[in-house]
Enzyme design. Sequence first.
Site, PDB file in Angstrom:
ATOM      1  N   SER A 150       0.858  -1.187   0.000  1.00 57.27           N
ATOM      2  CA  SER A 150       0.000   0.000   0.000  1.00 57.27           C
ATOM      3  C   SER A 150       0.895   1.239   0.000  1.00 57.27           C
ATOM      4  O   SER A 150       2.074   1.167   0.367  1.00 57.27           O
ATOM      5  CB  SER A 150      -0.843  -0.021   1.283  1.00 57.27           C
ATOM      6  OG  SER A 150      -1.380   1.243   1.566  1.00 57.27           O
ATOM      7  N   TYR A 163      -2.582  -0.994  10.613  1.00 59.32           N
ATOM      8  CA  TYR A 163      -2.639  -1.168   9.152  1.00 59.32           C
ATOM      9  C   TYR A 163      -1.335  -0.740   8.498  1.00 59.32           C
ATOM     10  O   TYR A 163      -0.731  -1.485   7.722  1.00 59.32           O
ATOM     11  CB  TYR A 163      -3.811  -0.351   8.585  1.00 59.32           C
ATOM     12  CG  TYR A 163      -4.037  -0.569   7.099  1.00 59.32           C
ATOM     13  CD1 TYR A 163      -4.794  -1.646   6.647  1.00 59.32           C
ATOM     14  CD2 TYR A 163      -3.510   0.305   6.149  1.00 59.32           C
ATOM     15  CE1 TYR A 163      -5.013  -1.853   5.294  1.00 59.32           C
ATOM     16  CE2 TYR A 163      -3.723   0.104   4.792  1.00 59.32           C
ATOM     17  CZ  TYR A 163      -4.480  -0.977   4.373  1.00 59.32           C
ATOM     18  OH  TYR A 163      -4.686  -1.172   3.031  1.00 59.32           O
TER      19      TYR A 163
END
Length: 260
Positions: A150, A163
Amino acid sequence: MSSQATYPDLRGKVALVTGAGAGIGKAAALALGQAGCNVAVAEINEASGLQTTSEINNAGGKALFVLTDVSKSASIKALVEKVVAEYGKLDIAVNNAALSPDYGTIADLNEDTWERLIGVNLSGVAFSLKWELRQMQAQNTGGTIINMASATSIKAEKNLPAYSTAKHGVVGLTRVAALENGEHKIRVNALAPGAVSTELTINTLATMGFSEEEYSPRVGLFGRFARPAEIAQSVLWLASDASAYMTGSVMTVDSGLTIV
Ligand SMILES: NC(=O)c1ccc[n+]([C@@H]2O[C@H](COP(=O)([O-])OP(=O)(O)OC[C@H]3O[C@@H](n4cnc5c(N)ncnc54)[C@H](O)[C@@H]3O)[C@@H](O)[C@H]2O)c1
């Protein structure tokens, strides 16, 4: 805004995609099916996994659903065994399954949320790599693995402690796996999307108090979210011989999100 989808010739290849019931994973599974792969749809949500499987089969491809929880090593072992029993081998793996981000500062860290997110988003990738690499090493015919990282793997982001940490870890796992497997001709790369229009994004924005439309102007240099199919095109490229000289890399597809 639109780009023409193109499909490399991956006929005869066997691919598995985790989290293939929705969003980027679904788009990747459909694209791999279009490219001619036999596809294993690995998903914890049976209904959505079966839906992706029938969409691939109805489009003339070949797909198999395997109920999978990536946070359990035994579940990944069973997945790889099922793929090999059905299709005889494993050439391509897309380790994509993840939970939506936590939201809050480290000072307010919720320990249960931390454990749950790290369990799926980081340990899930480690366990997947373990069983995929064992199979590919035993086959001795090379292979290519794509781990879904990401923009938050590269750029620290406030309020996403578990995350963002898990996604940094996915890059670490990618590099270690690439180092250990060059001699086996197994390529391991990470793909780092920016903001993509999926369920995960809608959930995250909702916790922040935004709709997708309201947030779009702040996204990267193009002021829009990526479509899952755009990210799937990069998965195909990393899965194909077009990227044959690439391993241990992190490929950003983020409309410049990580350079601003
Ligand atoms: N959406 C974005 O903006 C964005 C940006 C960068 C990276 N990513 C990454 O891309 C990947 C896919 O994200 P998405 O937006 O498509 O998410 P999504 O929530 O739309 O889909 C994720 C899928 O994974 C499945 N899943 C969840 N836990 C699982 C488990 N334990 N075992 C098996 N399957 C499980 C879910 O059921 C779901 O179908 C994730 O790794 C995410 O972190 C997403």
